[in-house]
Design an enzyme around this catalytic site. Structure first.
Site, PDB file in Angstrom:
ATOM      1  N   GLU A 282       0.846  -1.181   0.000  1.00 58.25           N
ATOM      2  CA  GLU A 282       0.000   0.000   0.000  1.00 58.25           C
ATOM      3  C   GLU A 282       0.892   1.246   0.000  1.00 58.25           C
ATOM      4  O   GLU A 282       1.930   1.281   0.666  1.00 58.25           O
ATOM      5  CB  GLU A 282      -0.882  -0.009   1.255  1.00 58.25           C
ATOM      6  CG  GLU A 282      -1.805   1.190   1.402  1.00 58.25           C
ATOM      7  CD  GLU A 282      -2.481   1.220   2.760  1.00 58.25           C
ATOM      8  OE1 GLU A 282      -3.713   1.370   2.804  1.00 58.25           O
ATOM      9  OE2 GLU A 282      -1.777   1.090   3.793  1.00 58.25           O
ATOM     10  N   LYS A 343      -9.672   1.079  -1.475  1.00 59.27           N
ATOM     11  CA  LYS A 343      -9.863   0.738  -0.064  1.00 59.27           C
ATOM     12  C   LYS A 343     -11.244   1.174   0.413  1.00 59.27           C
ATOM     13  O   LYS A 343     -11.669   2.313   0.186  1.00 59.27           O
ATOM     14  CB  LYS A 343      -8.772   1.436   0.763  1.00 59.27           C
ATOM     15  CG  LYS A 343      -8.671   1.019   2.210  1.00 59.27           C
ATOM     16  CD  LYS A 343      -7.445   1.692   2.820  1.00 59.27           C
ATOM     17  CE  LYS A 343      -7.169   1.219   4.225  1.00 59.27           C
ATOM     18  NZ  LYS A 343      -5.909   1.842   4.744  1.00 59.27           N
ATOM     19  N   CYS A 394      -4.476  -3.064   4.230  1.00 64.81           N
ATOM     20  CA  CYS A 394      -3.981  -2.654   5.549  1.00 64.81           C
ATOM     21  C   CYS A 394      -5.041  -2.772   6.650  1.00 64.81           C
ATOM     22  O   CYS A 394      -5.359  -3.864   7.116  1.00 64.81           O
ATOM     23  CB  CYS A 394      -3.429  -1.240   5.453  1.00 64.81           C
ATOM     24  SG  CYS A 394      -2.384  -0.741   6.838  1.00 64.81           S
TER      25      CYS A 394
END
Length: 530
Positions: A282, A343, A394
């Site tokens: 990321e 995300k 994440c």
């Protein structure tokens, strides 16, 4: 014993309406010790077997207490647990750390008041365990989108309780760990130095059986579609803390591109196997490749050199230029950037700032966030070469529904792109790795983690870590990863176990509310207590 002293305290004649201070101190010591034991169960200490006794002490500390006192004790127990467990927030600022702990401890206060209520019922070890699931469910929703970090289940990345994840996901793992702890608490209540009674033997057998029964959880077996070779790039960053990007632009991008060129040279030299796909972390490019010809050229050259699709972690601007997305882009060596995943679960005060205009007047640091991020709207199934990977970004690995929907959409293996540069060398990277271990077992999927500064890792479908990097180094590897296609029961039933336990908790509270505390009586270890 602790519980005997606490119960004697509740039944002793009160002086000015308050219990003797020494007894109050026993309750306080029990809840603080319970919080510390629970912290020690989590990475990086990772003494997972301390979670049940930690829960036992937290339960005994509030059992028999009034609701107000139980809430305060629960709050202090939450602080004792969360203050060290969330110390990784300190690079942002000690004020942010303390505020987060103060807010999250409110959930422990509310839960402890509920525990004080339901421990008046028969069968209370079950009801207390369900309340813990309810507390973690609430923390995952409120406030500002929730913060489901340090759930009890996430202390069990590799323990005897882990197999329960394949049956009912993280909520069931939390339930079984807490149930083991509440049975320990009840064992303490029922145990007498005078004799070893039949009920005590049954309770002791239950304490042993709860974790061991996890090994009987059905797994889908080795159903799959062979394997895939995944290249992982960890490029590292120039700085640390909030200034991890350093002063020179594009250095993080160049670090990852250079490491990819190095991997390509190693492949040509026959030192490592040629990967089928490659994964960058990321935020591995700190410049939007859609808008910058320089960034586009650096990425494209590295991808063409390795000659296989690369999943590039990028921060890109929205079409209007006023917002940003945290995006994983499938970059093809021939056609360039293609499919992508944005995300969906954003980090509060990291990727967006709630009430930003108001807070900016008092806290200058909120301006470091830059453009507000927008959340994606689709699952993370991305076709890359021979496989469809399940992209998870994440923070999202902490959210059950995000990971589950990605697996259901066909993602295998799971690929967790993460940027822990701000929190390098804190407890965050090992805590996040433990979550990935639990997800691997929950869905019977291999999990590949690519991190800017570490910990990058490969977790097999049994939850075992087969490879991992140290932190704050540039590293790379080519991993042979199984591609599983079967579904665990947890994947199929989804949130049903959690909802069932929420209903149990609600029913227990409803049953306990009308009750009044029984009149004081002589304490006896022979009384019916569960």
């Amino acid at each position: 014993m602790v519980d005997q002293m606490l119960q004697e305290d509740e039944r002793a004649p009160a002086v000015s309406g308050a219990p003797p201070p020494s007894r109050a101190l026993i309750r306080l010591a029990a809840c603080l010790a319970g919080g510390v034991l629970l912290f020690l169960a989590f990475p990086p200490v990772e003494l997972w077997f301390l979670a049940p006794p930690g829960v036992a002490l937290l339960t005994l500390a509030v059992r028999g207490a009034g609701l107000r006192r139980a809430a305060w004790l629960g709050y202090l127990g939450g602080v004792a647990f969360l203050l060290p467990a969330l110390a990784w927030v300190r690079p942002i600022g000690d004020d942010a750390w303390l505020i987060l702990v103060a807010v999250e401890s409110l959930f422990f206060a509310a839960m402890s008041a509920g525990v004080a209520l339901v421990t008046r019922l028969r069968g209370w070890p079950l009801w207390v365990a369900a309340l813990w699931v309810a507390q973690e469910w609430a923390r995952g929703l409120f406030p500002v989108g929730g913060f489901p970090w340090v759930r009890v289940a996430f202390s069990q990345g590799g323990s005897v309780f882990t197999p329960y994840a394949a049956l009912g996901g993280a909520p069931l793992v939390t339930f079984t760990v807490v149930l083991c702890g509440t049975l320990l608490a009840l064992l303490t209540v029922r145990l007498t130095p005078r004799r070893f009674t039949g009920p005590v033997a049954v309770l002791l057998a239950g304490v042993v059986a709860v974790p061991l029964l996890g090994y009987a959880v059905p797994r889908p077996g080795d159903q799959g579609a062979g394997s895939v070779r995944v290249g992982v790039i960890q490029g590292d960053v120039p700085g640390q803390g909030l200034g991890f990007l350093g002063d020179e632009p594009a250095v993080v991008l160049r670090n990852h591109a250079d490491k990819t060129h190095e991997l390509a040279r190693s492949v040509r030299a026959g030192q490592v196997a040629r990967p089928d796909i490659v994964v960058w972390p990321e935020n591995s490019t700190d410049i939007d490749p859609y808008r910058s010809s320089y960034a586009y050229g650096v990425i494209d050259a590295a991808v063409r050199d390795i000659g296989v699709p690369v999943l590039v972690g990028a921060v890109v601007r929205s079409p209007d230029g006023g917002h940003r997305y945290t995006r994983g882009i499938v970059w093809d060596p021939v056609s360039g950037p293609g499919a992508y995943y944005d995300k969906r679960k954003l980090v509060p005060f990291g990727e967006f700032v709630p009430f930003r205009d108001l807070l900016a007047k008092f806290i200058e640091r909120v301006n470091l966030v830059g453009l507000q991020s927008l959340a994606g709207t689709r699952d993370g199934d991305l076709r890359m070469g021979p496989v469809t990977v399940g992209a998870v970004e994440c923070y999202e690995v902490a959210f059950d529904d995000i990971v589950r929907s990605t697996v259901r959409a066909g993602g295998t293996p799971l690929v967790v792109q993460t940027n822990n540069a701000t929190y390098a060398l804190t407890s965050l990277p090992p805590q996040q790795l433990a979550m990935s271990r639990l997800r691997a077992v929950e869905h019977d999927r291999a999990v590949v983690i690519a991190a800017t500064t570490g910990i990058s890792a490969y977790v097999d479908p049994h939850g075992d870590v087969r490879w991992q990097t140290p932190e704050r180094v540039a590293d790379m590897a080519v991993l042979n990863v199984p591609v599983r296609t079967g579904e665990t029961l947890a994947t199929r039933v989804g949130a049903l176990p959690e909802w069932a336990l929420l209903l149990v908790a609600t029913g227990a509270l409803a049953a306990a509310l009308p009750r009044r505390r029984p009149a004081p009586q002589q304490f006896s270890t022979e009384e019916e207590d569960g």
